[in-house]
Design an enzyme around this catalytic site. Sequence first.
Site, PDB file in Angstrom:
ATOM      1  N   GLY A   1     -35.461  -0.020   5.809  1.00 36.03           N
ATOM      2  CA  GLY A   1     -34.606   0.805   6.652  1.00 36.03           C
ATOM      3  C   GLY A   1     -34.391   2.172   6.040  1.00 36.03           C
TER       4      GLY A   1
ATOM      5  N   LYS B   1      -0.665   3.412   7.132  1.00 37.75           N
ATOM      6  CA  LYS B   1      -1.398   2.140   7.184  1.00 37.75           C
ATOM      7  C   LYS B   1      -0.426   0.964   7.299  1.00 37.75           C
ATOM      8  CE  LYS B   1      -5.289   1.756   4.728  1.00 37.75           C
ATOM      9  NZ  LYS B   1      -6.226   1.577   3.618  1.00 37.75           N
TER      10      LYS B   1
ATOM     11  N   THR C   1     -13.585  -3.469  -8.099  1.00 36.82           N
ATOM     12  CA  THR C   1     -14.790  -3.441  -8.928  1.00 36.82           C
ATOM     13  C   THR C   1     -14.577  -2.431 -10.049  1.00 36.82           C
ATOM     14  OG1 THR C   1     -16.095  -3.967  -6.981  1.00 36.82           O
ATOM     15  CG2 THR C   1     -17.287  -3.041  -8.864  1.00 36.82           C
TER      16      THR C   1
ATOM     17  N   LYS D   1     -23.669   0.063   8.312  1.00 36.62           N
ATOM     18  CA  LYS D   1     -24.273  -1.175   8.803  1.00 36.62           C
ATOM     19  C   LYS D   1     -23.467  -1.637  10.009  1.00 36.62           C
ATOM     20  CE  LYS D   1     -21.678  -4.352   5.901  1.00 36.62           C
ATOM     21  NZ  LYS D   1     -21.759  -5.431   4.936  1.00 36.62           N
TER      22      LYS D   1
ATOM     23  N   CYS E   1     -19.883   0.494  -1.566  1.00 40.08           N
ATOM     24  CA  CYS E   1     -20.098  -0.226  -2.831  1.00 40.08           C
ATOM     25  C   CYS E   1     -21.393   0.145  -3.546  1.00 40.08           C
ATOM     26  CB  CYS E   1     -20.050  -1.726  -2.576  1.00 40.08           C
ATOM     27  SG  CYS E   1     -18.396  -2.285  -2.126  1.00 40.08           S
TER      28      CYS E   1
ATOM     29  N   ASP F   1       0.861  -1.191   0.000  1.00 38.67           N
ATOM     30  CA  ASP F   1       0.000   0.000   0.000  1.00 38.67           C
ATOM     31  C   ASP F   1       0.891   1.233   0.000  1.00 38.67           C
ATOM     32  OD1 ASP F   1      -3.273   0.240   0.775  1.00 38.67           O
ATOM     33  OD2 ASP F   1      -2.084   2.086   0.825  1.00 38.67           O
TER      34      ASP F   1
ATOM     35  N   ASN G   1     -24.429  -6.203  -7.515  1.00 32.09           N
ATOM     36  CA  ASN G   1     -24.661  -5.101  -6.572  1.00 32.09           C
ATOM     37  C   ASN G   1     -25.912  -4.306  -6.938  1.00 32.09           C
ATOM     38  OD1 ASN G   1     -22.636  -5.710  -4.872  1.00 32.09           O
ATOM     39  ND2 ASN G   1     -21.298  -4.001  -5.389  1.00 32.09           N
TER      40      ASN G   1
ATOM     41  N   LYS H   1     -20.168  -8.441 -11.350  1.00 35.97           N
ATOM     42  CA  LYS H   1     -20.049  -7.749 -10.059  1.00 35.97           C
ATOM     43  C   LYS H   1     -21.026  -6.570  -9.981  1.00 35.97           C
ATOM     44  CE  LYS H   1     -18.607  -6.177  -6.193  1.00 35.97           C
ATOM     45  NZ  LYS H   1     -18.968  -6.806  -4.939  1.00 35.97           N
TER      46      LYS H   1
HETATM   47  P1  NAD Z   1     -10.031   0.977   0.300  1.00 33.40           P
HETATM   48  O1  NAD Z   1     -10.159   2.405  -0.047  1.00 33.40           O
HETATM   49  O2  NAD Z   1     -10.359   0.489   1.662  1.00 33.40           O
HETATM   50  O3  NAD Z   1      -8.538   0.482  -0.014  1.00 33.40           O
HETATM   51  C1  NAD Z   1      -7.841   0.783  -1.176  1.00 33.40           C
HETATM   52  C2  NAD Z   1      -6.365   0.869  -0.815  1.00 33.40           C
HETATM   53  O4  NAD Z   1      -5.595   0.957  -2.011  1.00 33.40           O
HETATM   54  C3  NAD Z   1      -5.996   2.096   0.006  1.00 33.40           C
HETATM   55  O5  NAD Z   1      -5.377   1.681   1.199  1.00 33.40           O
HETATM   56  C4  NAD Z   1      -5.031   2.878  -0.891  1.00 33.40           C
HETATM   57  O6  NAD Z   1      -4.021   3.548  -0.165  1.00 33.40           O
HETATM   58  C5  NAD Z   1      -4.466   1.760  -1.731  1.00 33.40           C
HETATM   59  N1  NAD Z   1      -3.851   2.164  -3.005  1.00 33.40           N
HETATM   60  C6  NAD Z   1      -4.367   2.957  -3.976  1.00 33.40           C
HETATM   61  N2  NAD Z   1      -3.505   3.042  -5.007  1.00 33.40           N
HETATM   62  C7  NAD Z   1      -2.429   2.268  -4.695  1.00 33.40           C
HETATM   63  C8  NAD Z   1      -1.214   1.937  -5.363  1.00 33.40           C
HETATM   64  N3  NAD Z   1      -0.950   2.393  -6.571  1.00 33.40           N
HETATM   65  N4  NAD Z   1      -0.340   1.130  -4.721  1.00 33.40           N
HETATM   66  C9  NAD Z   1      -0.594   0.652  -3.504  1.00 33.40           C
HETATM   67  N5  NAD Z   1      -1.736   0.916  -2.822  1.00 33.40           N
HETATM   68  C10 NAD Z   1      -2.645   1.713  -3.423  1.00 33.40           C
HETATM   69  O7  NAD Z   1     -10.922   0.203  -0.793  1.00 33.40           O
HETATM   70  P2  NAD Z   1     -11.730  -1.164  -0.600  1.00 33.40           P
HETATM   71  O8  NAD Z   1     -12.985  -0.910   0.148  1.00 33.40           O
HETATM   72  O9  NAD Z   1     -10.813  -2.232  -0.161  1.00 33.40           O
HETATM   73  O10 NAD Z   1     -12.170  -1.435  -2.112  1.00 33.40           O
HETATM   74  C11 NAD Z   1     -11.208  -1.823  -3.088  1.00 33.40           C
HETATM   75  C12 NAD Z   1     -11.981  -2.282  -4.312  1.00 33.40           C
HETATM   76  O11 NAD Z   1     -12.759  -3.450  -4.009  1.00 33.40           O
HETATM   77  C13 NAD Z   1     -12.983  -1.260  -4.840  1.00 33.40           C
HETATM   78  O12 NAD Z   1     -13.031  -1.344  -6.234  1.00 33.40           O
HETATM   79  C14 NAD Z   1     -14.287  -1.711  -4.252  1.00 33.40           C
HETATM   80  O13 NAD Z   1     -15.393  -1.310  -5.025  1.00 33.40           O
HETATM   81  C15 NAD Z   1     -14.131  -3.209  -4.291  1.00 33.40           C
HETATM   82  N6  NAD Z   1     -14.923  -3.939  -3.294  1.00 33.40           N
HETATM   83  C16 NAD Z   1     -15.039  -3.459  -2.033  1.00 33.40           C
HETATM   84  C17 NAD Z   1     -15.768  -4.184  -1.092  1.00 33.40           C
HETATM   85  C18 NAD Z   1     -15.939  -3.679   0.310  1.00 33.40           C
HETATM   86  O14 NAD Z   1     -16.768  -4.228   1.021  1.00 33.40           O
HETATM   87  N7  NAD Z   1     -15.212  -2.663   0.739  1.00 33.40           N
HETATM   88  C19 NAD Z   1     -16.371  -5.399  -1.449  1.00 33.40           C
HETATM   89  C20 NAD Z   1     -16.199  -5.872  -2.735  1.00 33.40           C
HETATM   90  C21 NAD Z   1     -15.474  -5.138  -3.656  1.00 33.40           C
END
Ligand code: NAD
Length: 467
Positions: free
Chosen positions: A256, A35, A122, A324, A263, A30, A211, A207
């Site tokens: 609700g 972090k 996604t 949630k 998402c 990351d 959703n 995906k």
């Molecule tokens: P998030 O924002 O929690 O995490 C993304 C991370 O990527 C951040 O920590 C950021 O610093 C890092 N990042 C960005 N560019 C980077 C790079 N070039 N190199 C290294 N690190 C980098 O996002 P998330 O909630 O984990 O979601 C990620 C993807 O998964 C999204 O597309 C989201 O739609 C999808 N998704 C999320 C969930 C969920 O419940 N959160 C569920 C399914 C799918």
Amino acid sequence: MRVAMIGTGYVGLVSGACFADFGHEVVCVDKDEAKIRQLEAGKMPIYEPGLDALVASNVAAGRLSFTTDGGAALANAEIVFIAVGTPSRRGDGYADLSYVYAAAREIAEAITGYTVIVTKSTVPVGTGDEVERIIRETRPDADFAVVSNPEFLREGAAIGDFKRPDRIVIGTDNLQASAKMQELYRPLYLNQAPILFTSRRSAELTKYAANAFLASKIAFINEIADLCEHVGAHVQEVARGIGLDNRVSPKFLNAGPGYGGSCFPKDTLALIKTAQDYGSPLRIIEAVSAVNDFRKRAMGRKVIAACGGSVRGKLIALLGLAFKPNTDDMRAAPSIDIVTALQDGGARVRAYDPAAMEQSRLLLTDVEYADDPYACIEGADALVIVTEWNAFRALDLDRVWMALNEKVVVDLRNVYRSDEMEGRGFVYASVGRPTHLNPVFERDGESGGLDTAWDETLFVVPPQAAE
Ligand code: NAD
């Protein structure tokens, strides 16, 4: 297998830790130094049940590590995941793919040998083609395949979802990549998790379609709940009546304050944009998104109505801020719109959430925070239940009565029974259920009132499934 995970957020961290738990060697990358430092110190940057123990055991076993410098990890990896954020692009609703493309460029520069590059973020249909183009352009000599493997985990239940998924979708027509992905997911395959191989574009669209469908179910039952309030019906009875049909299923039929989170809001918007661009508009999803946006602020108006039409100068206590339970995620949470509507109406807001107050502080201004539910309610003119954390399911109602200044309870998650709350003398509002605040239904001059023989115990609804 050697796996690199670019992006250590909700999805990257949970997936990385679970793959390590399957026995793979995983490096989570990351660019957020704070972090990574936190993770190296054994602290979780997010609240997710069970994650700290899972991370700790795999770090101790030497299978999971964290870094800000992906170079070596990417060079060694057989499989590189892109799990960076794809938020709504400011102002227009398209998915912002800048993080995905930046990750693709970093991957292109670092990989050696045959590498499978997997988009777990996604992303709109066709993004895999663009990732492939970027890598090919940057490194014409590279030996790689780009696969789509969207993630379906739910925050709050993420580890269970990852380890016992309803299905795994793998989008590729490349046989070598497909064999690598089977090897990666072998432990789940042995557990008989369905693995669906599709084209890359089908996987990407699956995906979004999933959703959008789930968001539609929520928006649907919420509109039915509104109708229930007008016609004197009970939304939990109606939801159960339709949910027992196997074709419908009872999940995602809990009325609700509207869906939120990281998402559904952004993914429905991005899908709408894709569909418009391809000249194949998704009118149903456009309506779902608009209905949900309207609803969140309407919940603020519902609180104001329960308070007699004005909250000016009043203190409103909110229990629950996260979108949630079991998460600290505040992204697009209904609480944000509700708090804003109440503050616009002149109210003071005090809030308590078991996990999301730190995140809330970054987003909401002029909110007081309490240390526990009762401190939150003390002296308030109304209590609003916004998130159905277990801690709010069995409040000591005598204490709630004593603590409240005005005995108004607005239960936006239908946690309590209206007959009990009204029997205790509370002014009680909930969602889609008959209460004395909306007792009369009229149509063509016909009118009726509350059914006094109401027995909600016949219709016990299990704790709401996490969305
Ligand atoms: P998030 O924002 O929690 O995490 C993304 C991370 O990527 C951040 O920590 C950021 O610093 C890092 N990042 C960005 N560019 C980077 C790079 N070039 N190199 C290294 N690190 C980098 O996002 P998330 O909630 O984990 O979601 C990620 C993807 O998964 C999204 O597309 C989201 O739609 C999808 N998704 C999320 C969930 C969920 O419940 N959160 C569920 C399914 C799918």
